[in-house]
Design a protein around this motif. Structure first.
Motif, PDB file in Angstrom:
ATOM      1  N   ALA A   6     -13.915 -46.534 -79.199  1.00  0.00           N
ATOM      2  CA  ALA A   6     -15.021 -45.801 -79.814  1.00  0.00           C
ATOM      3  C   ALA A   6     -16.097 -45.471 -78.782  1.00  0.00           C
ATOM      4  O   ALA A   6     -16.675 -44.375 -78.795  1.00  0.00           O
ATOM      5  CB  ALA A   6     -15.615 -46.611 -80.961  1.00  0.00           C
ATOM      6  N   ASP A  59     -15.835 -40.191 -85.983  1.00  0.00           N
ATOM      7  CA  ASP A  59     -15.765 -40.845 -87.298  1.00  0.00           C
ATOM      8  C   ASP A  59     -14.550 -41.754 -87.443  1.00  0.00           C
ATOM      9  O   ASP A  59     -14.188 -42.133 -88.544  1.00  0.00           O
ATOM     10  CB  ASP A  59     -15.743 -39.787 -88.404  1.00  0.00           C
ATOM     11  N   ARG A  60     -13.907 -42.106 -86.335  1.00  0.00           N
ATOM     12  CA  ARG A  60     -12.723 -42.950 -86.421  1.00  0.00           C
ATOM     13  C   ARG A  60     -13.133 -44.409 -86.593  1.00  0.00           C
ATOM     14  O   ARG A  60     -13.968 -44.929 -85.845  1.00  0.00           O
ATOM     15  CB  ARG A  60     -11.852 -42.801 -85.171  1.00  0.00           C
ATOM     16  N   TYR A  87      -6.992 -50.855 -86.199  1.00  0.00           N
ATOM     17  CA  TYR A  87      -7.381 -49.711 -87.027  1.00  0.00           C
ATOM     18  C   TYR A  87      -7.912 -50.230 -88.357  1.00  0.00           C
ATOM     19  O   TYR A  87      -7.321 -51.124 -88.977  1.00  0.00           O
ATOM     20  CB  TYR A  87      -6.179 -48.801 -87.257  1.00  0.00           C
ATOM     21  N   ASP A  97      -4.257 -40.921 -82.776  1.00  0.00           N
ATOM     22  CA  ASP A  97      -5.100 -39.860 -83.315  1.00  0.00           C
ATOM     23  C   ASP A  97      -5.155 -38.714 -82.302  1.00  0.00           C
ATOM     24  O   ASP A  97      -5.715 -38.864 -81.210  1.00  0.00           O
ATOM     25  CB  ASP A  97      -6.504 -40.399 -83.600  1.00  0.00           C
ATOM     26  N   ASP A 156      -6.431 -35.027 -81.223  1.00  0.00           N
ATOM     27  CA  ASP A 156      -7.397 -33.941 -81.406  1.00  0.00           C
ATOM     28  C   ASP A 156      -6.952 -32.801 -80.488  1.00  0.00           C
ATOM     29  O   ASP A 156      -7.143 -32.851 -79.275  1.00  0.00           O
ATOM     30  CB  ASP A 156      -8.804 -34.431 -81.044  1.00  0.00           C
ATOM     31  N   SER A 183      -6.228 -40.503 -78.902  1.00  0.00           N
ATOM     32  CA  SER A 183      -6.863 -41.818 -78.936  1.00  0.00           C
ATOM     33  C   SER A 183      -5.917 -42.820 -79.577  1.00  0.00           C
ATOM     34  O   SER A 183      -5.261 -42.528 -80.584  1.00  0.00           O
ATOM     35  CB  SER A 183      -8.170 -41.774 -79.724  1.00  0.00           C
ATOM     36  N   PHE A 215      -5.413 -46.397 -81.379  1.00  0.00           N
ATOM     37  CA  PHE A 215      -6.043 -47.465 -82.148  1.00  0.00           C
ATOM     38  C   PHE A 215      -4.985 -48.521 -82.458  1.00  0.00           C
ATOM     39  O   PHE A 215      -3.908 -48.212 -82.942  1.00  0.00           O
ATOM     40  CB  PHE A 215      -6.624 -46.931 -83.455  1.00  0.00           C
TER      41      PHE A 215
END
Length: 508
Positions: A220, A232-233, A329, A346, A348, A358, A360
């Motif tokens: 993060a 917002d993860r 997570y 994740d 993007d 990313s 997690f």
């Protein structure tokens, strides 16, 4: 603004030198991608060196319905063992049932699934034992002697697994930089422009076609340094702590101990003379950082020992503790022990722009599959990448049969009869076939250079500095080895001084 040809450009810039970052770097480099990995500290400096050191399916995860994760992990056990038989080997686990909170039928069903979910081939199947009569019960209190189940998983030298993946990544063309921090990154068209700061405090700019955030507990925080990255993860940080005490029982088997709060604790043979006890599950609500065991965690583990073993153990008997922060997570579970250990990737990736992936969660056992899945997700951005390849590829030093460790030690002893077998055995365990690069032309102990105690000589330090990024005594004795349990405190400044001189000479 577009690609700047004056800057060094990579296909992937990977942030984080734990098991996930190192595994992704190795996989990507082997597919023909150009890779830079940056780690702000030492390789495996945090979570990846603070595990319970098991390659396992995660028997207790079945209780939480994590069937996909358990199946994938079970399938990986024997694959990883074959890839690195010097640092991974089978281990039997004894699960006492007398006084246990889970009924025997439930445990037996779980173990049946454990035996059949993952295509077990070489590891022994589950069996029953009577701890009141079997030698496996030696050292246990009468309160837990009785019916037990015996099942198999594997042991792993966790921090060495990270280093070996980084070594293989470098051998395949990756650039691996420790003590190097990502300061900022932003997209410029089809590339990322990143600023990094090296160990000397110098800042550099690099470009990459893709960015992987595998920073573990710092995922993060790293997202916060990346312009336009999702913020917002959700992630939960869980502290797990271990204690090491003098050996509690005879035998090469481990114990999986059930407690009244339904948590389980492992007791595992450790470094010949010790027993490793852990782990705890406590919520970490601070910023990511160096974790240390709390008094409550220490007392919890000591209480587990007292209730299960006859040997008296108190605070003064603890020879070492270590703690790590697991970046899980956030699946909104109310119990820290129940938070999913599965990983989430994740991605993007906006049209025409450079991808950001990313990572997690994750666990040691599934790191190789995680890396494969990461490259699958990134695949559309890198059509030139070759196919998956890591499933049958050994790690550095692991090019000998999975059951051939004793033969490897025997060969070393024949090649260097004047060197102690204990030393050659430790080297074989740590470095596999690459131990020959340490003893090289040395015939006697004197040929290995300065002796720092515990079987550590200058020749080994030189190898670790040159091939494994070791820069400090802590890198050597706490991660590349566990010689901190053998060395006197005054050896550490001597090791630091030797390494500092080595690195200074190299830079000069």
């Amino acid at each position: 603004m577009t690609h700047d040809p004056s800057l060094s450009t990579y296909d992937l810039l990977i942030v984080g030198g734990g098991i996930n970052g190192a595994g992704i770097a190795r996989d990507a480099a082997g597919r023909g991608l150009s890779v830079m990995l940056v780690e702000q500290d030492d390789l495996a400096a945090h979570t990846s060196s603070a595990s319970t050191k098991l390659v396992h399916g995660g028997l207790r995860y079945l209780e939480y319905g994590e069937f996909r994760l358990v199946r994938e992990a079970l399938m990986e056990r024997e694959r990883l063992w074959a890839m690195a038989p010097h640092i991974i080997w089978p281990l039997s686990f004894v699960l006492p049932q007398r006084g246990a909170v889970r009924p025997a039928w439930m445990v037996r069903l779980g173990l049946w699934l454990y035996d059949h979910l993952g295509g077990r081939k070489r590891l022994p199947a589950t069996r029953s034992a009577d701890l009141a009569r079997d030698h496996l019960g030696n050292g246990l209190t009468d309160a837990v002697k009785g019916r037990a189940f015996v099942y198999s998983d594997c042991w792993v030298e966790d921090s060495r697994l990270v280093v070996l993946n980084a070594m293989d990544a470098r051998a395949r063309g990756a650039t691996v930089l420790t003590r190097t921090r990502l300061l900022a990154a932003h997209r410029e068209g089809s590339h990322w422009l990143a600023t990094i700061r090296d160990a000397d405090g110098q800042e550099h700019r690099v470009q990459a076609r893709g960015l992987v955030n595998a920073a573990g507990p710092w995922v993060a925080e790293v997202l916060g340094r990346i312009a336009g990255a999702p913020q917002d993860r959700a992630m939960r940080l869980i502290q797990g702590s271990h204690i090491v005490v003098p050996r509690l029982y005879d035998g090469d088997h481990a114990f999986l101990l059930q407690n009244s709060d339904r948590r389980v604790v492992f007791a595992i043979p450790y470094e010949q003379d010790f027993t490793l006890i852990g782990t705890t599950d406590e919520v970490w609500d601070q910023a990511p950082g160096r974790a240390t065991i709390s008094p409550a965690e220490r007392d919890y583990l000591l209480d587990v020992v007292r209730r299960h073993f006859t040997r008296p153990v108190g605070v003064d008997d603890i020879v070492w503790t270590y703690s790590g922060i697991r970046p899980l997570y956030d699946d909104k579970a109310s119990n820290a022990s129940a938070v999913t250990r599965d990983y989430v990737l994740d991605l993007d990736h906006r049209d025409g722009q450079a991808p950001l992936l990313s990572v997690f969660g994750g666990k040691i056992t599934t790191y190789r599959k995680l890396a494969e899945h990461a490259l699958e997700k990134l695949g559309p951005a890198f059509p030139q990448a070759r196919d998956a390849w890591t499933a049958g590829a050994t790690l550095p030093g692991g090019d000998f049969p999975a059951d051939g460790f004793a033969d490897l030690v025997d060969r070393f002893c024949q090649e260097r009869p004047a060197l102690p077998r204990t030393l050659l055995t430790r080297w074989a365990r740590a470095y596999g076939t690459r131990a020959r690069q340490i003893f090289a032309s040395a015939q006697t102990l004197a040929d290995l250079g300065e002796d720092f105690g515990g079987g550590l000589h200058a020749a080994e330090l030189a190898y670790l500095a040159q091939h494994e990024w070791a820069m400090t005594a802590e890198d050597v004795v706490a991660r590349r080895s566990k010689l901190l349990l053998r060395l006197s405190p005054d050896a550490l400044p001597r090791i630091d001084a030797w390494l500092a001189q080595w690195w200074q000479a190299r830079q000069g």
